[in-house]
Design an enzyme around this catalytic site. Sequence first.
Site, PDB file in Angstrom:
ATOM      1  CB  SER A 669      38.325  39.501  34.155  1.00  0.00           C
ATOM      2  OG  SER A 669      37.767  40.628  34.769  1.00  0.00           O
ATOM      3  CG  ASP A 742      36.560  38.109  41.949  1.00  0.00           C
ATOM      4  OD1 ASP A 742      37.061  39.246  42.023  1.00  0.00           O
ATOM      5  OD2 ASP A 742      36.365  37.528  40.873  1.00  0.00           O
ATOM      6  CG  HIS A 776      39.599  39.393  39.402  1.00  0.00           C
ATOM      7  ND1 HIS A 776      38.339  38.970  39.064  1.00  0.00           N
ATOM      8  CD2 HIS A 776      40.101  39.979  38.276  1.00  0.00           C
ATOM      9  CE1 HIS A 776      38.080  39.271  37.811  1.00  0.00           C
ATOM     10  NE2 HIS A 776      39.130  39.883  37.303  1.00  0.00           N
TER      11      HIS A 776
END
Length: 803
Positions: A669, A742, A776
């Site tokens: 991330s 995601d 994610h």
Amino acid sequence: MIRKILLTLVVACSLLPVSAQDNNGYQLPPEAIVAVVDAPQTPAVLLSPDNKTILLLHRPGLPSIADLSMPELRLAGIRFDPSTNGQSRGQGVNAISVMNADGTGLRDLTGMPADPELGSVTWSYDSKRFAFTNTTDNTIELWVADLATMTAGKIDEGLNGIFRRSVSWLPDGSLLYLRTLDDRGKAPVASKVPAGPAIQESEGRQGESRTFQDLLKTVDDERIFEYYATSQLVRWDGQEFHVTGRKGLITDVSPSPDGRWLLMTLIDKPFSYIVPYYFFPSTTEIWDIDGNVTKTLLVKPLQENLPRGYDVVIPGPRGYSWRSDRPASLMWVEALDEGNYHAAEMQYHDQVYMLEAPFAGDAVPFLATGKRYQGIIWGNDNLAVLVEGLSKTRIRVMSIFSPANPQATLKTISELNADDRYNNPGFPVTAPNVWGRDVLLTADRGRSIYLSGQGASPEGDRPFIDKYDLKTGRSTRLWRSEAPWYETISEFIDPAGGRLLTVRQSVTEVPNYFIRDLKKGTLKQVTRFENPYPQLAGVHKELVTYKRNDGVDLSFTLYLPAGYDKEKDGPLPTILWAYPREYNDASTAGQISGSPYSFTRVSPSSVLVYVTQGYAVLNDASFPIIGAEGREPNDTFIEQLVADAEAAINKAVEMGVTDPARVAVSGHSYGAFMTAHLLSHTRLFAAGIARSGAYNRSLTPFGFQSERRSFWEAPELYLEMSPFTHATKVKDPILLIHGMADDNQGTFPIQSERYYAALKGAGATVRLVMLPHEAHGYSARESLLHMHWEYTRWLDKYVKNKK
């Protein structure tokens, strides 16, 4: 079960050993890594309200890619399984054991569902029963277990779980839950031929919103969402079912502490295509226990124009909740500054209101705050704790007061930067009251409260429990975790007797629950969980501190392979794993978090598995980005990022454990964002691996992370902070990994796809791996093992065996 059989067949075919040259299908990393990923999960512990009984919630292994491939709808910001009307991701509990709180009397329940997938485990107020859900192929069931008979039985089915709200007990032993409609008919199906275009329109009013995902897109989406989201509230009194109130798109149900009133929120049309369901028009009401509307508190319109900036809130009532120490007192907060804290100088910015049952009169102003209201920890009519603070300055203030005369009795007990872990006095300890609601735990006949905290220090975290004298403001230390152990407080199971339920661990001892008697100084083990990673025995762990070139204190946790001898083996290929964090004070940015004495928990996606492959790992390296003297942290983001990286590598090289020519950088991330920048602006690394990152900041134009400025307010900053802009500068190999599904704001899969295209066009050595059905964070066993195969292959080729 047909569903489970099909999943088994798919799994059997999806993960077969293949050669490293075969690029098709999911592949396996070395066996040592497979063993860590497949390590059994430690059971979760759920203590009863009377502190006498423990439930051990046993969890299965990782879900399979077949699990993630099951039908899933993604609408209005929610992902759910249309076959069950419940959540589509995550795994439930597959068994529940019961034991006494002292660790004796381990026993199992009878009558439990076959092939269970359990969730929402909730104790009754009297600790004699607990409720849970069981998800089958086509429904969610409600079950109740009785401790007296040690039996479980099914109560109902057809629960609606798409908003992920748990079942609620009432003080009289009744259960409240949401159920799908019996007469709702067949689900609507999206038309294969569109009836017309999907249209959005703005009539000139300025409005901003973040880059939300899984939104409604068409009229068909609206119909399908409404079908699955519509519920009926049901109350089961132990014998009969009572349909309660009107059906609707019920998103929140909150019973009053005495169980006589219900705080309800229902959403309505018009729906939105740019924000999730919780910004749709809504009505907040108080119902009596039979479902009659007693008072309408708020009718809120659609909110598509969302505020942006430090300490900005939406004007109007917010944060409706019950006061936990009274039978039925409702409270909420309203901004006195029209939602913009920094627009004007004012003594008070938030006003807390109170409304008492039976809710016939008007709300009464209760307490005003000088900063943004953050919460109240209730105790009784004479004692409560107020927490207020600001995001811009990061200040947090904790004050005690008497609810009988709140404004006049406010007394500050701590005021500090929320990032200042070293000086944090701890947080008030709570315990369940007669209604099962958490209230302040007091001592000395109400003259003292308990404070508990992580106890951050230059030596690492050392959790503590203090007794705080309300009159003198002095704290007395009752206990503190001591080396070589790391021990945290779970519950005060016997306040009068001074007995705590703690979790104790060390570098070599797996975390287990203990009863610590503060008066007798004794310790008794409750659980006996075993080490899930015996293959990691002998791995060296060390907390390392050092300084950045501007004097900021930094740290990382060093992991070295078992049996490593620096004199004989020499410097190692190394992986640096980090995540940048913003601060407004250099003194707090350098504070150490974590403990050198904690057991190493290795998540299935962790880079720590590479110590089994001969790598040193610099884990959780400090990467502070500091804003000072009126500047925002991101004004010097890249310079500070490079300085953080240089300092970490220099320290590891100085220690003799790292070969400076063979260092990789990796992150997830915002850590992936960091990785891309470091490969753009330095030649410190032999290679990089970036997972699920955002690389083009123009695709998040209304802010990202802690950045409050928009693209149009700071276009140069957005371009400078976009790795996409600097694609031609990347000279070292970079591996990009991203989940195709995601769901995180800003990290759309297109971020990695377009960054790959830019890097490829610039002639960089780059590989893009898109993981099917992954969000994610990655969860399927096949995805995680393949991810590690990609890591190992990339690291071995470009780092360990760098030519």
